[in-house]
Design a protein around this motif. Sequence first.
Motif, PDB file in Angstrom:
ATOM      1  N   ALA A   1      39.429  53.329  53.075  1.00 38.26           N
ATOM      2  CA  ALA A   1      38.303  52.439  53.966  1.00 38.26           C
ATOM      3  C   ALA A   1      38.567  50.880  53.544  1.00 38.26           C
ATOM      4  CB  ALA A   1      36.817  52.864  52.861  1.00 38.26           C
ATOM      5  N   ARG A   2      39.281  50.675  52.364  1.00 40.61           N
ATOM      6  CA  ARG A   2      39.915  49.398  52.037  1.00 40.61           C
ATOM      7  C   ARG A   2      40.854  48.852  53.054  1.00 40.61           C
ATOM      8  NH1 ARG A   2      36.957  47.223  47.277  1.00 40.61           N
ATOM      9  NH2 ARG A   2      36.113  49.075  46.182  1.00 40.61           N
ATOM     10  N   TRP A   3      41.721  49.949  53.447  1.00 37.76           N
ATOM     11  CA  TRP A   3      42.744  49.432  54.580  1.00 37.76           C
ATOM     12  C   TRP A   3      42.209  49.280  55.719  1.00 37.76           C
ATOM     13  CZ3 TRP A   3      47.984  52.450  53.417  1.00 37.76           C
ATOM     14  CH2 TRP A   3      48.907  51.811  54.134  1.00 37.76           C
ATOM     15  N   HIS A   4      41.279  50.045  56.254  1.00 36.08           N
ATOM     16  CA  HIS A   4      40.365  49.860  57.382  1.00 36.08           C
ATOM     17  C   HIS A   4      39.872  48.576  57.480  1.00 36.08           C
ATOM     18  CE1 HIS A   4      40.938  53.483  59.852  1.00 36.08           C
ATOM     19  NE2 HIS A   4      40.873  54.255  58.737  1.00 36.08           N
ATOM     20  N   ALA A   5      39.254  48.408  56.541  1.00 38.47           N
ATOM     21  CA  ALA A   5      38.442  46.971  56.180  1.00 38.47           C
ATOM     22  C   ALA A   5      39.307  45.865  56.390  1.00 38.47           C
ATOM     23  CB  ALA A   5      37.803  46.895  55.099  1.00 38.47           C
ATOM     24  N   LEU A   6      40.679  45.848  55.978  1.00 34.70           N
ATOM     25  CA  LEU A   6      41.408  44.753  55.803  1.00 34.70           C
ATOM     26  C   LEU A   6      42.042  44.760  57.235  1.00 34.70           C
ATOM     27  CD1 LEU A   6      43.194  42.638  54.545  1.00 34.70           C
ATOM     28  CD2 LEU A   6      44.847  44.604  53.950  1.00 34.70           C
ATOM     29  N   ALA A   7      42.420  45.745  57.976  1.00 33.39           N
ATOM     30  CA  ALA A   7      42.714  45.978  59.141  1.00 33.39           C
ATOM     31  C   ALA A   7      41.868  45.126  60.262  1.00 33.39           C
ATOM     32  CB  ALA A   7      43.437  47.338  59.509  1.00 33.39           C
ATOM     33  N   ARG A   8      40.663  45.394  59.925  1.00 33.79           N
ATOM     34  CA  ARG A   8      39.576  44.661  60.740  1.00 33.79           C
ATOM     35  C   ARG A   8      39.144  43.541  60.663  1.00 33.79           C
ATOM     36  NH1 ARG A   8      37.181  50.295  60.157  1.00 33.79           N
ATOM     37  NH2 ARG A   8      36.019  49.322  58.479  1.00 33.79           N
ATOM     38  N   GLY A   9      39.634  42.844  59.417  1.00 35.22           N
ATOM     39  CA  GLY A   9      39.380  41.673  59.116  1.00 35.22           C
ATOM     40  C   GLY A   9      38.080  41.432  58.320  1.00 35.22           C
ATOM     41  N   GLU A  10      37.730  42.471  57.748  1.00 36.02           N
ATOM     42  CA  GLU A  10      36.131  42.482  57.122  1.00 36.02           C
ATOM     43  C   GLU A  10      36.383  42.049  55.715  1.00 36.02           C
ATOM     44  OE1 GLU A  10      34.870  46.378  57.505  1.00 36.02           O
ATOM     45  OE2 GLU A  10      34.673  46.255  59.779  1.00 36.02           O
ATOM     46  N   VAL A  11      37.426  41.962  54.902  1.00 36.76           N
ATOM     47  CA  VAL A  11      37.828  41.609  53.775  1.00 36.76           C
ATOM     48  C   VAL A  11      39.371  40.810  53.757  1.00 36.76           C
ATOM     49  CG1 VAL A  11      36.784  43.585  52.637  1.00 36.76           C
ATOM     50  CG2 VAL A  11      39.107  43.741  52.967  1.00 36.76           C
ATOM     51  N   THR A  12      39.365  40.041  52.780  1.00 35.48           N
ATOM     52  CA  THR A  12      40.804  39.242  52.682  1.00 35.48           C
ATOM     53  C   THR A  12      41.767  40.014  52.174  1.00 35.48           C
ATOM     54  OG1 THR A  12      40.181  38.521  50.787  1.00 35.48           O
ATOM     55  CG2 THR A  12      39.583  37.253  52.462  1.00 35.48           C
ATOM     56  N   ARG A  13      43.035  39.649  52.360  1.00 36.84           N
ATOM     57  CA  ARG A  13      44.200  40.142  51.738  1.00 36.84           C
ATOM     58  C   ARG A  13      44.096  40.110  50.137  1.00 36.84           C
ATOM     59  NH1 ARG A  13      49.236  39.530  55.503  1.00 36.84           N
ATOM     60  NH2 ARG A  13      48.137  39.146  57.412  1.00 36.84           N
ATOM     61  N   GLU A  14      43.698  38.956  49.886  1.00 34.32           N
ATOM     62  CA  GLU A  14      43.370  38.675  48.167  1.00 34.32           C
ATOM     63  C   GLU A  14      42.602  39.580  47.697  1.00 34.32           C
ATOM     64  OE1 GLU A  14      44.343  34.715  50.447  1.00 34.32           O
ATOM     65  OE2 GLU A  14      42.681  36.376  50.552  1.00 34.32           O
ATOM     66  N   THR A  15      41.519  39.873  48.476  1.00 32.24           N
ATOM     67  CA  THR A  15      40.318  40.687  47.743  1.00 32.24           C
ATOM     68  C   THR A  15      40.983  42.316  47.747  1.00 32.24           C
ATOM     69  OG1 THR A  15      38.557  39.424  48.754  1.00 32.24           O
ATOM     70  CG2 THR A  15      38.081  41.795  48.243  1.00 32.24           C
ATOM     71  N   VAL A  16      41.842  42.785  48.810  1.00 31.07           N
ATOM     72  CA  VAL A  16      42.287  43.876  48.725  1.00 31.07           C
ATOM     73  C   VAL A  16      43.459  43.961  47.518  1.00 31.07           C
ATOM     74  CG1 VAL A  16      43.711  45.603  49.946  1.00 31.07           C
ATOM     75  CG2 VAL A  16      41.773  44.493  51.058  1.00 31.07           C
ATOM     76  N   HIS A  17      44.163  42.964  47.589  1.00 31.46           N
ATOM     77  CA  HIS A  17      45.075  43.051  46.171  1.00 31.46           C
ATOM     78  C   HIS A  17      44.579  43.112  44.987  1.00 31.46           C
ATOM     79  CE1 HIS A  17      48.601  41.615  43.798  1.00 31.46           C
ATOM     80  NE2 HIS A  17      47.413  40.725  43.137  1.00 31.46           N
ATOM     81  N   ALA A  18      43.583  42.200  44.535  1.00 33.98           N
ATOM     82  CA  ALA A  18      42.956  42.299  43.379  1.00 33.98           C
ATOM     83  C   ALA A  18      42.254  43.571  43.176  1.00 33.98           C
ATOM     84  CB  ALA A  18      41.679  41.106  43.391  1.00 33.98           C
ATOM     85  N   TRP A  19      41.660  44.282  44.148  1.00 39.77           N
ATOM     86  CA  TRP A  19      40.964  45.599  43.859  1.00 39.77           C
ATOM     87  C   TRP A  19      42.223  46.707  43.414  1.00 39.77           C
ATOM     88  CZ3 TRP A  19      41.884  50.087  46.742  1.00 39.77           C
ATOM     89  CH2 TRP A  19      41.048  51.211  46.292  1.00 39.77           C
ATOM     90  N   ALA A  20      43.216  46.553  44.166  1.00 41.23           N
ATOM     91  CA  ALA A  20      44.357  47.437  43.772  1.00 41.23           C
ATOM     92  C   ALA A  20      45.311  47.213  42.572  1.00 41.23           C
ATOM     93  CB  ALA A  20      45.498  47.463  45.103  1.00 41.23           C
ATOM     94  N   VAL A  21      45.048  45.843  41.908  1.00 38.37           N
ATOM     95  CA  VAL A  21      45.743  45.559  40.912  1.00 38.37           C
ATOM     96  C   VAL A  21      45.764  46.623  39.582  1.00 38.37           C
ATOM     97  CG1 VAL A  21      45.883  43.850  38.920  1.00 38.37           C
ATOM     98  CG2 VAL A  21      46.181  43.110  41.407  1.00 38.37           C
ATOM     99  N   PRO A  22      44.639  46.946  39.388  1.00 42.36           N
ATOM    100  CA  PRO A  22      44.534  48.075  38.207  1.00 42.36           C
ATOM    101  C   PRO A  22      45.204  48.947  38.296  1.00 42.36           C
ATOM    102  CG  PRO A  22      42.192  47.023  38.775  1.00 42.36           C
ATOM    103  CD  PRO A  22      43.198  46.666  39.765  1.00 42.36           C
ATOM    104  N   TRP A  23      45.386  49.749  39.593  1.00 44.29           N
ATOM    105  CA  TRP A  23      46.269  51.140  39.560  1.00 44.29           C
ATOM    106  C   TRP A  23      47.699  50.768  39.875  1.00 44.29           C
ATOM    107  CZ3 TRP A  23      41.214  50.463  42.007  1.00 44.29           C
ATOM    108  CH2 TRP A  23      40.173  51.071  41.186  1.00 44.29           C
ATOM    109  N   VAL A  24      48.004  49.433  40.137  1.00 43.46           N
ATOM    110  CA  VAL A  24      49.400  49.123  40.187  1.00 43.46           C
ATOM    111  C   VAL A  24      50.230  48.351  39.135  1.00 43.46           C
ATOM    112  CG1 VAL A  24      51.020  47.807  41.988  1.00 43.46           C
ATOM    113  CG2 VAL A  24      48.896  49.275  42.676  1.00 43.46           C
TER     114      VAL A  24
END
Length: 174
Positions: free
Chosen positions: A18-41
């Motif tokens: 869902a996060r990847w789809h939202a990014l691909a559709r331009g609904e969220v920013t790259r920075e937002t998705v990065h920040a969301w993934a940080v805890p698990w990476v």
Amino acid sequence: MSDLDATLLPPGRVEVAARWHALARGEVTRETVHAWAVPWVEGEGALVDFEDPLVVTALQYLHGFDLCQDPSRPGVVWHGTAGEGEWCHSPDDIANGLTRWQAKCALYDEDPQGWIQAVREQARASIQAEEEEHGRRPHAVADPTRHPTTHLADSYPRPDDPMSRQSHDRPDSS
């Protein structure tokens, strides 16, 4: 129990998709998705035992879609924000990466053990080829699927795939 004591539960495939789809559709920013993934990476969540290795792969991609580069400093990339440099991954790279990841998920779901074995064989072959190319003696290869942050099927860079570039910390401003 406070929020600080709570265990960081890893997201599932549906959530990362869902996060990847939202990014691909331009609904969220790259920075937002990065920040969301940080805890698990990068954080405590990286120590969690992920049941699905393809969730780890997706998190690593989502974490890296904000990579920037400066054409005047070849080879230097960093996690950035819009306007700091050129994005390493185009919108098409992001959308195509999602399609490839979904195809890998389908293959994994058909035969998880077979998929893992194929990934191990690919990693071993890649390491052996690299060592032979550089004239080094092949060494014992660790199991690439044993560490939770291994990039599994994409654990080795491919020059024809911009999504397999390596990332580095933000360059110093000097």
